[in-house]
Design a protein around this motif. Structure first.
Motif, PDB file in Angstrom:
ATOM      1  N   PRO B  40       0.837  -1.206   0.000  1.00 27.21           N
ATOM      2  CA  PRO B  40       0.000   0.000   0.000  1.00 27.21           C
ATOM      3  C   PRO B  40       0.871   1.255   0.000  1.00 27.21           C
ATOM      4  N   GLY B  41       0.527   2.196  -0.860  1.00 28.91           N
ATOM      5  CA  GLY B  41       1.201   3.492  -0.819  1.00 28.91           C
ATOM      6  C   GLY B  41       2.542   3.577  -1.518  1.00 28.91           C
ATOM      7  N   GLY B  43       2.988   3.886  -4.527  1.00 28.90           N
ATOM      8  CA  GLY B  43       2.871   4.904  -5.576  1.00 28.90           C
ATOM      9  C   GLY B  43       2.295   4.415  -6.896  1.00 28.90           C
ATOM     10  N   LYS B  44       1.528   3.339  -6.863  1.00 29.67           N
ATOM     11  CA  LYS B  44       0.951   2.787  -8.101  1.00 29.67           C
ATOM     12  C   LYS B  44       0.068   3.809  -8.817  1.00 29.67           C
ATOM     13  N   ASP B  73      -9.133   6.004  -6.317  1.00 25.69           N
ATOM     14  CA  ASP B  73      -8.074   5.816  -7.307  1.00 25.69           C
ATOM     15  C   ASP B  73      -8.616   5.916  -8.725  1.00 25.69           C
ATOM     16  N   GLU B 118      -4.352  -1.989 -11.620  1.00 20.30           N
ATOM     17  CA  GLU B 118      -3.697  -1.700 -10.337  1.00 20.30           C
ATOM     18  C   GLU B 118      -4.266  -2.649  -9.301  1.00 20.30           C
ATOM     19  N   ASP B 168      13.412   9.997  -5.625  1.00 22.51           N
ATOM     20  CA  ASP B 168      13.740  11.345  -5.116  1.00 22.51           C
ATOM     21  C   ASP B 168      14.056  11.325  -3.617  1.00 22.51           C
ATOM     22  N   ALA B 198       7.631   8.972  -9.415  1.00 24.41           N
ATOM     23  CA  ALA B 198       6.318   9.299  -9.976  1.00 24.41           C
ATOM     24  C   ALA B 198       5.961  10.731  -9.615  1.00 24.41           C
TER      25      ALA B 198
END
Ligand SMILES: Nc1nc2c(ncn2[C@@H]2O[C@H](COP(=O)(O)OP(=O)(O)OP(=O)(O)O)[C@@H](O)[C@H]2O)c(=O)[nH]1
Ligand SMILES: [Mg+2]
Ligand SMILES: [Zn+2]
Lengths: 117, 223
Positions: B40-41, B43-44, B73, B118, B168, B198
Protein backbone atom coordinates in the motif's frame (compact mmCIF):
# COMPACT_ATOMS: atom_id res chain seq x y z
CA UNK A 1 -4.09 -13.15 4.37
CA UNK A 2 -5.57 -14.91 1.35
CA UNK A 3 -6.13 -18.06 3.40
CA UNK A 4 -9.76 -17.07 3.96
CA UNK A 5 -10.55 -16.90 0.26
CA UNK A 6 -8.58 -20.08 -0.41
CA UNK A 7 -10.67 -21.89 2.19
CA UNK A 8 -13.90 -20.47 0.77
CA UNK A 9 -12.81 -21.88 -2.59
CA UNK A 10 -11.97 -25.24 -1.00
CA UNK A 11 -15.46 -25.44 0.55
CA UNK A 12 -17.06 -24.74 -2.86
CA UNK A 13 -14.98 -27.40 -4.58
CA UNK A 14 -15.64 -29.93 -1.83
CA UNK A 15 -19.38 -29.18 -1.93
CA UNK A 16 -19.53 -29.95 -5.66
CA UNK A 17 -17.47 -33.09 -5.42
CA UNK A 18 -19.36 -34.37 -2.36
CA UNK A 19 -22.65 -34.04 -4.27
CA UNK A 20 -21.21 -35.84 -7.30
CA UNK A 21 -19.94 -38.65 -5.11
CA UNK A 22 -23.10 -38.97 -3.05
CA UNK A 23 -21.40 -37.90 0.16
CA UNK A 24 -23.54 -36.40 2.88
CA UNK A 25 -21.03 -35.37 5.56
CA UNK A 26 -17.32 -34.82 5.02
CA UNK A 27 -15.10 -36.08 7.83
CA UNK A 28 -11.56 -35.68 6.49
CA UNK A 29 -9.84 -33.39 4.03
CA UNK A 30 -6.24 -33.73 2.87
CA UNK A 31 -4.73 -30.56 1.47
CA UNK A 32 -1.28 -30.22 -0.12
CA UNK A 33 0.33 -26.80 0.28
CA UNK A 34 3.70 -25.75 -1.12
CA UNK A 35 5.78 -23.45 1.07
CA UNK A 36 6.15 -20.95 -1.72
CA UNK A 37 2.40 -20.29 -1.94
CA UNK A 38 2.75 -18.22 1.24
CA UNK A 39 -0.46 -19.82 2.52
CA UNK A 40 0.19 -20.50 6.21
CA UNK A 41 -1.05 -23.81 7.63
CA UNK A 42 -2.15 -22.19 10.89
CA UNK A 43 -4.16 -19.54 9.08
CA UNK A 44 -5.68 -22.19 6.79
CA UNK A 45 -6.68 -24.28 9.81
CA UNK A 46 -8.23 -21.26 11.48
CA UNK A 47 -10.19 -20.44 8.35
CA UNK A 48 -11.26 -24.08 8.08
CA UNK A 49 -12.68 -23.92 11.61
CA UNK A 50 -14.82 -20.98 10.54
CA UNK A 51 -16.23 -22.83 7.52
CA UNK A 52 -16.58 -26.17 9.31
CA UNK A 53 -20.01 -25.19 10.55
CA UNK A 54 -21.35 -25.57 7.00
CA UNK A 55 -23.77 -28.39 6.26
CA UNK A 56 -21.38 -30.49 4.20
CA UNK A 57 -19.13 -31.19 7.20
CA UNK A 58 -19.54 -33.53 10.13
CA UNK A 59 -18.92 -31.65 13.41
CA UNK A 60 -15.75 -33.70 13.90
CA UNK A 61 -14.39 -32.90 10.43
CA UNK A 62 -10.60 -32.63 10.24
CA UNK A 63 -8.22 -30.88 7.88
CA UNK A 64 -4.74 -32.32 7.37
CA UNK A 65 -2.21 -30.13 5.65
CA UNK A 66 0.82 -31.63 3.96
CA UNK A 67 3.46 -28.97 3.37
CA UNK A 68 5.84 -29.30 0.44
CA UNK A 69 9.33 -27.86 0.43
CA UNK A 70 10.44 -25.45 -2.26
CA UNK A 71 12.70 -27.22 -4.74
CA UNK A 72 14.48 -25.52 -7.59
CA UNK A 73 16.16 -26.81 -10.71
CA UNK A 74 19.13 -25.09 -12.30
CA UNK A 75 18.53 -24.27 -15.96
CA UNK A 76 22.27 -24.17 -16.59
CA UNK A 77 23.47 -27.50 -15.20
CA UNK A 78 20.18 -29.25 -14.45
CA UNK A 79 20.87 -30.05 -10.81
CA UNK A 80 18.04 -29.75 -8.31
CA UNK A 81 18.32 -28.24 -4.84
CA UNK A 82 16.01 -27.16 -2.05
CA UNK A 83 15.56 -23.43 -1.78
CA UNK A 84 16.98 -21.53 1.15
CA UNK A 85 14.37 -19.78 3.30
CA UNK A 86 15.22 -16.40 1.82
CA UNK A 87 14.63 -17.69 -1.73
CA UNK A 88 17.96 -16.34 -2.89
CA UNK A 89 18.32 -18.99 -5.54
CA UNK A 90 21.91 -19.78 -6.44
CA UNK A 91 22.73 -23.19 -7.84
CA UNK A 92 25.04 -24.91 -5.32
CA UNK A 93 26.67 -26.88 -8.15
CA UNK A 94 27.46 -24.22 -10.74
CA UNK A 95 26.48 -20.95 -9.01
CA UNK A 96 23.97 -20.37 -11.83
CA UNK A 97 21.12 -17.92 -11.25
CA UNK A 98 18.70 -19.08 -13.93
CA UNK A 99 16.51 -21.53 -12.09
CA UNK A 100 13.00 -22.89 -12.26
CA UNK A 101 10.75 -23.90 -9.37
CA UNK A 102 9.76 -27.54 -9.58
CA UNK A 103 8.02 -27.90 -6.23
CA UNK A 104 6.68 -25.56 -3.57
CA UNK A 105 3.77 -23.96 -5.40
CA UNK A 106 1.30 -26.81 -4.85
CA UNK A 107 -2.10 -25.88 -3.54
CA UNK A 108 -4.62 -28.64 -4.07
CA UNK A 109 -7.12 -30.94 -2.38
CA UNK A 110 -5.46 -34.34 -2.60
CA UNK A 111 -8.42 -36.30 -1.23
CA UNK A 112 -11.34 -36.24 1.17
CA UNK A 113 -13.51 -38.74 3.00
CA UNK A 114 -17.14 -38.65 3.99
CA UNK A 115 -20.22 -40.64 4.92
CA UNK A 116 -22.39 -41.87 2.10
CA UNK A 117 -25.77 -40.13 1.88
CA UNK B 1 -20.32 -46.31 4.65
CA UNK B 2 -17.25 -44.09 4.30
CA UNK B 3 -16.31 -42.98 0.81
CA UNK B 4 -12.86 -41.70 -0.10
CA UNK B 5 -12.44 -39.41 -3.10
CA UNK B 6 -9.05 -38.79 -4.72
CA UNK B 7 -9.59 -35.28 -5.99
CA UNK B 8 -6.35 -33.54 -6.94
CA UNK B 9 -8.14 -30.27 -7.69
CA UNK B 10 -6.21 -27.02 -7.27
CA UNK B 11 -7.73 -24.33 -5.08
CA UNK B 12 -6.77 -21.95 -7.86
CA UNK B 13 -8.32 -24.01 -10.65
CA UNK B 14 -11.38 -21.84 -11.13
CA UNK B 15 -9.27 -18.69 -11.00
CA UNK B 16 -7.09 -20.16 -13.72
CA UNK B 17 -10.15 -20.93 -15.86
CA UNK B 18 -11.27 -17.31 -15.59
CA UNK B 19 -7.72 -16.13 -16.32
CA UNK B 20 -7.83 -18.24 -19.48
CA UNK B 21 -11.10 -16.54 -20.48
CA UNK B 22 -9.43 -13.18 -20.00
CA UNK B 23 -6.46 -14.24 -22.13
CA UNK B 24 -8.89 -15.31 -24.82
CA UNK B 25 -10.65 -11.92 -24.72
CA UNK B 26 -7.31 -10.13 -24.89
CA UNK B 27 -6.14 -12.21 -27.84
CA UNK B 28 -9.42 -11.66 -29.64
CA UNK B 29 -9.19 -7.90 -29.21
CA UNK B 30 -5.41 -7.67 -29.51
CA UNK B 31 -5.08 -6.19 -26.03
CA UNK B 32 -2.02 -6.26 -23.81
CA UNK B 33 -2.84 -6.72 -20.12
CA UNK B 34 -0.57 -5.53 -17.31
CA UNK B 35 -0.87 -6.40 -13.60
CA UNK B 36 0.75 -3.79 -11.33
CA UNK B 37 1.47 -4.81 -7.75
CA UNK B 38 3.08 -3.26 -4.68
CA UNK B 39 2.53 -2.69 -0.98
CA UNK B 40 0.00 0.00 0.00
CA UNK B 41 1.20 3.49 -0.82
CA UNK B 42 4.24 2.57 -2.92
CA UNK B 43 2.87 4.90 -5.58
CA UNK B 44 0.95 2.79 -8.10
CA UNK B 45 -1.76 5.35 -8.72
CA UNK B 46 0.66 8.28 -8.86
CA UNK B 47 2.80 6.34 -11.34
CA UNK B 48 -0.29 5.67 -13.47
CA UNK B 49 -1.38 9.31 -13.34
CA UNK B 50 2.00 10.49 -14.57
CA UNK B 51 2.55 7.74 -17.13
CA UNK B 52 -0.91 7.87 -18.66
CA UNK B 53 -0.32 11.42 -19.74
CA UNK B 54 2.48 10.11 -21.91
CA UNK B 55 1.02 6.69 -22.81
CA UNK B 56 -2.30 8.07 -24.03
CA UNK B 57 -0.65 10.05 -26.82
CA UNK B 58 0.80 6.80 -28.24
CA UNK B 59 -1.65 3.98 -27.50
CA UNK B 60 -5.26 3.48 -26.49
CA UNK B 61 -5.26 2.62 -22.83
CA UNK B 62 -7.75 1.95 -20.02
CA UNK B 63 -7.23 1.26 -16.32
CA UNK B 64 -8.79 -1.17 -13.87
CA UNK B 65 -8.36 0.02 -10.28
CA UNK B 66 -8.48 -2.51 -7.47
CA UNK B 67 -9.12 -1.28 -3.94
CA UNK B 68 -10.64 -2.76 -0.83
CA UNK B 69 -13.05 0.20 -0.71
CA UNK B 70 -13.73 3.63 -2.28
CA UNK B 71 -13.51 4.88 -5.87
CA UNK B 72 -10.73 7.38 -5.12
CA UNK B 73 -8.07 5.82 -7.31
CA UNK B 74 -10.39 5.42 -10.30
CA UNK B 75 -11.45 9.05 -9.84
CA UNK B 76 -7.81 10.12 -9.96
CA UNK B 77 -7.33 8.22 -13.23
CA UNK B 78 -10.60 9.48 -14.77
CA UNK B 79 -9.41 13.00 -14.02
CA UNK B 80 -6.64 12.32 -16.60
CA UNK B 81 -9.32 11.71 -19.22
CA UNK B 82 -8.71 7.95 -19.11
CA UNK B 83 -11.41 5.33 -18.99
CA UNK B 84 -11.14 3.72 -15.52
CA UNK B 85 -13.16 0.94 -13.90
CA UNK B 86 -13.08 0.67 -10.12
CA UNK B 87 -13.21 -2.76 -8.51
CA UNK B 88 -13.90 -3.01 -4.78
CA UNK B 89 -13.01 -6.27 -3.09
CA UNK B 90 -14.86 -5.41 0.15
CA UNK B 91 -12.09 -6.73 2.32
CA UNK B 92 -10.31 -9.24 0.12
CA UNK B 93 -6.58 -8.63 -0.08
CA UNK B 94 -6.12 -9.34 -3.80
CA UNK B 95 -7.87 -9.10 -7.14
CA UNK B 96 -8.92 -12.38 -8.74
CA UNK B 97 -9.60 -13.19 -12.37
CA UNK B 98 -13.37 -13.21 -11.90
CA UNK B 99 -13.33 -9.57 -10.77
CA UNK B 100 -11.12 -8.50 -13.65
CA UNK B 101 -13.39 -10.37 -16.06
CA UNK B 102 -16.33 -8.36 -14.69
CA UNK B 103 -14.42 -5.13 -15.18
CA UNK B 104 -13.75 -6.17 -18.80
CA UNK B 105 -17.52 -6.16 -19.39
CA UNK B 106 -17.52 -2.43 -18.68
CA UNK B 107 -14.84 -1.60 -21.24
CA UNK B 108 -15.03 -1.23 -25.01
CA UNK B 109 -12.36 -3.85 -25.68
CA UNK B 110 -12.30 -3.33 -29.43
CA UNK B 111 -11.12 0.26 -28.87
CA UNK B 112 -8.13 -0.60 -26.66
CA UNK B 113 -4.47 -1.59 -27.03
CA UNK B 114 -3.50 -1.75 -23.39
CA UNK B 115 -5.24 -2.34 -20.05
CA UNK B 116 -3.36 -1.54 -16.85
CA UNK B 117 -4.63 -3.22 -13.70
CA UNK B 118 -3.70 -1.70 -10.34
CA UNK B 119 -3.90 -4.57 -7.87
CA UNK B 120 -4.68 -4.23 -4.15
CA UNK B 121 -1.74 -2.88 -2.14
CA UNK B 122 -0.23 -6.09 -0.76
CA UNK B 123 3.06 -7.88 -1.42
CA UNK B 124 1.88 -11.39 -0.58
CA UNK B 125 -1.54 -12.47 -1.77
CA UNK B 126 -1.83 -10.98 -5.28
CA UNK B 127 1.16 -13.08 -6.38
CA UNK B 128 -0.93 -16.26 -6.27
CA UNK B 129 -3.78 -15.01 -8.44
CA UNK B 130 -3.25 -15.07 -12.17
CA UNK B 131 -5.33 -12.36 -13.86
CA UNK B 132 -4.56 -13.50 -17.38
CA UNK B 133 -1.96 -10.75 -17.68
CA UNK B 134 0.83 -10.54 -20.26
CA UNK B 135 3.15 -8.66 -17.92
CA UNK B 136 3.60 -8.45 -14.17
CA UNK B 137 5.12 -5.30 -12.76
CA UNK B 138 6.12 -4.89 -9.12
CA UNK B 139 6.71 -1.50 -7.63
CA UNK B 140 8.84 -0.92 -4.56
CA UNK B 141 9.31 2.50 -3.02
CA UNK B 142 12.49 3.78 -1.40
CA UNK B 143 10.83 4.38 1.97
CA UNK B 144 9.91 0.68 2.34
CA UNK B 145 13.56 -0.37 2.53
CA UNK B 146 15.56 -2.67 0.26
CA UNK B 147 15.00 -5.72 2.48
CA UNK B 148 11.45 -6.12 1.15
CA UNK B 149 12.85 -8.07 -1.80
CA UNK B 150 14.03 -10.92 0.41
CA UNK B 151 11.05 -10.67 2.74
CA UNK B 152 8.50 -11.05 -0.06
CA UNK B 153 10.47 -13.06 -2.60
CA UNK B 154 7.57 -14.71 -4.42
CA UNK B 155 6.18 -11.41 -5.63
CA UNK B 156 9.54 -10.41 -7.08
CA UNK B 157 10.25 -13.84 -8.47
CA UNK B 158 7.02 -13.90 -10.49
CA UNK B 159 7.34 -10.43 -12.01
CA UNK B 160 9.00 -9.52 -15.30
CA UNK B 161 9.45 -5.83 -14.57
CA UNK B 162 10.52 -3.98 -11.44
CA UNK B 163 10.00 -0.28 -10.79
CA UNK B 164 11.86 1.38 -7.93
CA UNK B 165 9.74 4.42 -7.07
CA UNK B 166 10.26 7.52 -4.92
CA UNK B 167 13.86 7.64 -6.06
CA UNK B 168 13.74 11.35 -5.12
CA UNK B 169 13.80 10.23 -1.45
CA UNK B 170 16.98 8.16 -1.79
CA UNK B 171 19.28 10.79 -0.16
CA UNK B 172 17.08 10.89 2.96
CA UNK B 173 17.11 7.15 3.72
CA UNK B 174 19.56 4.30 4.30
CA UNK B 175 18.17 2.39 1.31
CA UNK B 176 20.98 0.22 -0.04
CA UNK B 177 20.87 0.16 -3.86
CA UNK B 178 23.83 -2.22 -4.20
CA UNK B 179 22.22 -4.77 -1.90
CA UNK B 180 18.92 -4.41 -3.74
CA UNK B 181 20.56 -5.15 -7.07
CA UNK B 182 22.36 -8.19 -5.69
CA UNK B 183 19.18 -9.58 -4.13
CA UNK B 184 17.16 -8.93 -7.28
CA UNK B 185 19.69 -10.85 -9.35
CA UNK B 186 19.50 -13.92 -7.14
CA UNK B 187 15.72 -13.91 -6.77
CA UNK B 188 14.93 -13.18 -10.39
CA UNK B 189 17.84 -12.75 -12.76
CA UNK B 190 15.57 -11.87 -15.68
CA UNK B 191 13.78 -8.92 -14.10
CA UNK B 192 13.86 -5.67 -16.05
CA UNK B 193 14.54 -2.73 -13.71
CA UNK B 194 13.59 0.97 -13.88
CA UNK B 195 14.19 3.76 -11.37
CA UNK B 196 11.43 6.36 -11.22
CA UNK B 197 10.01 9.16 -9.21
CA UNK B 198 6.32 9.30 -9.98
CA UNK B 199 6.08 12.46 -7.94
CA UNK B 200 8.69 14.38 -9.91
CA UNK B 201 8.12 12.59 -13.19
CA UNK B 202 11.67 11.19 -13.27
CA UNK B 203 12.17 8.09 -15.43
CA UNK B 204 8.51 8.05 -16.39
CA UNK B 205 9.19 8.53 -20.08
CA UNK B 206 11.84 5.82 -20.18
CA UNK B 207 9.63 3.13 -18.67
CA UNK B 208 6.55 4.30 -20.60
CA UNK B 209 8.50 4.07 -23.85
CA UNK B 210 9.64 0.58 -22.93
CA UNK B 211 6.05 -0.43 -22.18
CA UNK B 212 4.85 1.01 -25.48
CA UNK B 213 7.46 -0.93 -27.39
CA UNK B 214 6.57 -4.17 -25.55
CA UNK B 215 2.89 -3.62 -26.38
CA UNK B 216 3.64 -2.89 -30.04
CA UNK B 217 5.89 -5.93 -30.41
CA UNK B 218 3.25 -8.09 -28.84
CA UNK B 219 0.52 -6.74 -31.12
CA UNK B 220 2.70 -7.32 -34.15
CA UNK B 221 3.43 -10.91 -33.18
CA UNK B 222 -0.25 -11.62 -32.44
CA UNK B 223 -1.72 -10.21 -35.63
N1 LIG C 1 8.29 11.56 -2.60
C1 LIG C 1 7.54 10.80 -3.42
N2 LIG C 1 6.26 10.51 -3.06
C2 LIG C 1 5.53 9.75 -3.91
C3 LIG C 1 6.05 9.27 -5.14
N3 LIG C 1 5.08 8.53 -5.74
C4 LIG C 1 4.01 8.55 -4.93
N4 LIG C 1 4.26 9.30 -3.82
C5 LIG C 1 3.35 9.60 -2.71
O1 LIG C 1 3.04 8.38 -2.03
C6 LIG C 1 1.71 8.40 -1.54
C7 LIG C 1 0.95 7.15 -2.01
O2 LIG C 1 0.84 7.17 -3.41
P1 LIG C 1 -0.28 6.37 -4.23
O3 LIG C 1 0.00 6.60 -5.67
O4 LIG C 1 -1.63 6.70 -3.74
O5 LIG C 1 0.09 4.89 -3.81
P2 LIG C 1 -0.67 3.53 -4.21
O6 LIG C 1 0.39 2.49 -4.37
O7 LIG C 1 -1.57 3.76 -5.36
O8 LIG C 1 -1.50 3.25 -2.88
P3 LIG C 1 -2.73 2.20 -2.67
O9 LIG C 1 -3.56 2.22 -3.90
O10 LIG C 1 -3.44 2.74 -1.47
O11 LIG C 1 -2.07 0.87 -2.41
C8 LIG C 1 1.09 9.68 -2.05
O12 LIG C 1 1.13 10.63 -1.02
C9 LIG C 1 2.01 10.09 -3.20
O13 LIG C 1 2.05 11.46 -3.42
C10 LIG C 1 7.40 9.59 -5.48
O14 LIG C 1 7.93 9.22 -6.52
N5 LIG C 1 8.08 10.37 -4.57
MG1 LIG D 1 -3.61 3.30 -5.55
ZN1 LIG E 1 23.68 -25.24 -11.90
Amino acid sequence: MHEMSLMAEMIELLGCSARENNIDKIIKVHLVVGKMTMALPDALTMAFDVFKTEDIFAPSAELTIEQRETIAKCRTCGSTFSAPDNYLFICPTCQGLRIEIISGRELYIASFEGEEA
Amino acid sequence: MTIRVELGTSLLARNEEMAAEIRYLCQDNNIFLVNIMSSPGAGKTTLLEKSLNFLKTHIKVAVIEGDIATTRDADRISAQGINAVQLNTNGACHLDARMVYQAFQKLDLSALDLILVENIGNLVCPAEFDLGENLRIVLLSITEGNDKIVKYPVMFRDAQMFLLNKIDLLPYTDFNLAELEKDLRTINSELEVFHVSARLGLGIEAWSNRLISIVRNHRRSES
